[in-house]
Design a protein around this motif. Structure first.
Motif, PDB file in Angstrom:
ATOM      1  N   UNK A 105       0.822  -1.213   0.000  1.00  0.00           N
ATOM      2  CA  UNK A 105       0.000   0.000   0.000  1.00  0.00           C
ATOM      3  C   UNK A 105       0.849   1.254   0.000  1.00  0.00           C
ATOM      4  N   UNK A 106       1.962   1.224   0.767  1.00  0.00           N
ATOM      5  CA  UNK A 106       2.821   2.408   0.833  1.00  0.00           C
ATOM      6  C   UNK A 106       3.501   2.654  -0.510  1.00  0.00           C
ATOM      7  N   UNK A 107       3.893   1.568  -1.199  1.00  0.00           N
ATOM      8  CA  UNK A 107       4.533   1.730  -2.511  1.00  0.00           C
ATOM      9  C   UNK A 107       3.536   2.348  -3.483  1.00  0.00           C
ATOM     10  N   UNK A 108       2.293   1.809  -3.498  1.00  0.00           N
ATOM     11  CA  UNK A 108       1.275   2.354  -4.390  1.00  0.00           C
ATOM     12  C   UNK A 108       0.994   3.810  -4.063  1.00  0.00           C
ATOM     13  N   UNK A 109       0.942   4.110  -2.754  1.00  0.00           N
ATOM     14  CA  UNK A 109       0.664   5.483  -2.328  1.00  0.00           C
ATOM     15  C   UNK A 109       1.739   6.435  -2.842  1.00  0.00           C
ATOM     16  N   UNK A 110       3.013   6.000  -2.750  1.00  0.00           N
ATOM     17  CA  UNK A 110       4.105   6.839  -3.238  1.00  0.00           C
ATOM     18  C   UNK A 110       4.002   7.036  -4.742  1.00  0.00           C
TER      19      UNK A 110
END
Lengths: 73, 221
Positions: B13-18
Motif C-alpha cells: 500500500x505504501x509503494x502504491x501510495x508513493x
C-alpha cells in the motif's frame, strides 16, 4: 468455533437492519423534496449523501466486528 | 526490488501510495508548466476539474473559508479518489507492490489525524487565540466532557468509515469471486467505482464541514 461464526453473521446482519431502514426513510423524504422543489435538488443531494455516510458508518462498524470475529475462526 | 522494500517493512500500500503521489505531482507540474490564457488540452481539463471542485466546496464552506483552505480539502479528495480506484486495477492486492492504500487502516488514520489537527489549528488561527476552545463549553459548561468526546470521535469515525468501506468492498468482491468466478465480481466492481467516488466525497465533505465549523461566522454583506 460455530458460535464465533454465528456471532459474526449476527453482527453484520443486525448492523444492517437499522441503517437500512434509516437510509430508506431518508431517501424517500429527499426524493419527495426533490420532486416538490426541483431547484433545490443539488443541495438536497449533497445533504442526502452526507447523511447516508453517517448512517452507513454504523453498519460498517458491524462489518468490521464481523471481520474481526471471522479472523478468529 | 519490491521484495527488499517489503522485507524492511514497507507494505504494498505504501509503494502504491508513493507512486500515486509522484504521478499526481508530476501531472500537475507538467500541466502547469506553460500556462496559457486560453487553455487547451491537459491544462483545460485540470482547470475544469479544479473549478468544479471549488464551486462544490464553495457552496458548503462559504467563499472566504473555501478560498483559504481549498488546497487541503481538494488534495484529500483527489488523493483518496485515485487511491480508491487503484484497488480496482487488475491484480491489485495480489501483484507485488500494488494494493489500495486506503484499504489499510494506517493510511486512513494518518489522513484523519491530519484533518483533526488542521481543524484545531485553523480554529485557533481564525479566532486569534485560544478563545476558540470556548465553543467546547458553549451552551452549558457541564456539557464539556460530551463535547470533548465528540471532538475525539470525529477522527476515529473518519478513519473507520473510509477503511471499513474500502477493505469491506475488497473482501466482499473476493468472496464473490470464490462463489461465482464469472459475472458476479464484475457487478461488485461496477458498484465499487461508485463507492470509491462517494467515499472520497464524504471524507473531504466532512473535512470541509469540520473546518467550516472552526471558522467564525461569515458576515453577510
Amino acid at each position: 468455533m460455530g458460535l464465533i461464526a454465528l456471532g459474526a453473521a449476527l453482527a453484520i446482519g443486525l448492523a444492517t437492519i437499522g441503517p437500512g431502514i434509516g437510509q430508506g426513510i431518508a431517501a424517500a423524504k429527499a426524493l419527495e423534496g426533490m420532486a416538490r422543489q426541483p431547484e433545490a435538488a443539488g443541495m438536497l443531494r449533497t445533504n442526502m449523501i452526507l447523511s447516508f455516510a453517517f448512517m452507513e458508518s454504523l453498519s460498517i462498524y458491524g462489518l468490521l466486528i464481523a471481520f474481526l470475529l471471522f479472523s478468529k475462526i | 526490488m519490491i521484495e527488499t522494500l517489503n522485507s524492511i517493512g514497507i507494505s504494498n500500500g505504501m509503494i502504491t501510495s508513493t507512486v500515486i503521489t509522484v504521478l499526481l505531482v508530476g501531472i500537475s507540474i507538467f500541466a502547469g508548466r506553460r500556462l496559457q490564457t486560453v487553455p487547451s488540452g491537459l491544462q483545460n481539463f485540470m482547470e475544469w476539474a479544479i473549478e468544479s471542485l471549488f464551486n462544490f466546496f464553495e457552496g458548503i464552506m462559504g467563499s472566504r473559508a473555501c478560498r483559504q483552505y481549498f488546497s487541503l480539502i481538494a488534495t484529500l479528495f483527489i488523493y483518496i479518489l485515485i487511491a480508491n480506484y487503484s484497488g480496482l486495477l487488475p491484480g491489485s492486492g495480489h501483484v507485488n507492490g500494488l494494493d489500495a492504500p486506503t484499504g489499510s487502516i494506517n493510511c486512513t488514520a494518518a489522513m484523519a489525524i491530519v484533518v483533526f489537527f488542521a481543524t484545531q489549528i485553523i480554529g485557533v488561527k481564525e479566532h486569534h487565540g485560544v478563545s476558540y476552545f470556548k465553543h467546547l463549553a458553549q451552551p452549558f459548561v457541564f456539557l464539556l466532557p460530551l463535547m470533548i468526546i465528540e471532538e475525539i470521535v470525529r477522527p476515529v469515525s473518519l478513519t473507520l468509515r473510509l477503511y471499513g468501506n474500502i477493505f469491506g468492498e475488497h473482501t466482499v468482491t473476493s468472496s464473490f469471486f470464490d462463489l461465482v468466478p464469472i459475472g458476479l465480481p464484475v457487478v461488485m466492481q461496477a458498484l465499487s467505482v461508485l463507492m470509491g467516488l462517494v467515499q472520497a466525497l464524504v471524507f473531504s465533505l466532512l473535512a470541509a464541514i469540520y473546518i467550516k465549523e472552526a471558522c467564525p461566522e461569515e458576515e453577510h454583506l
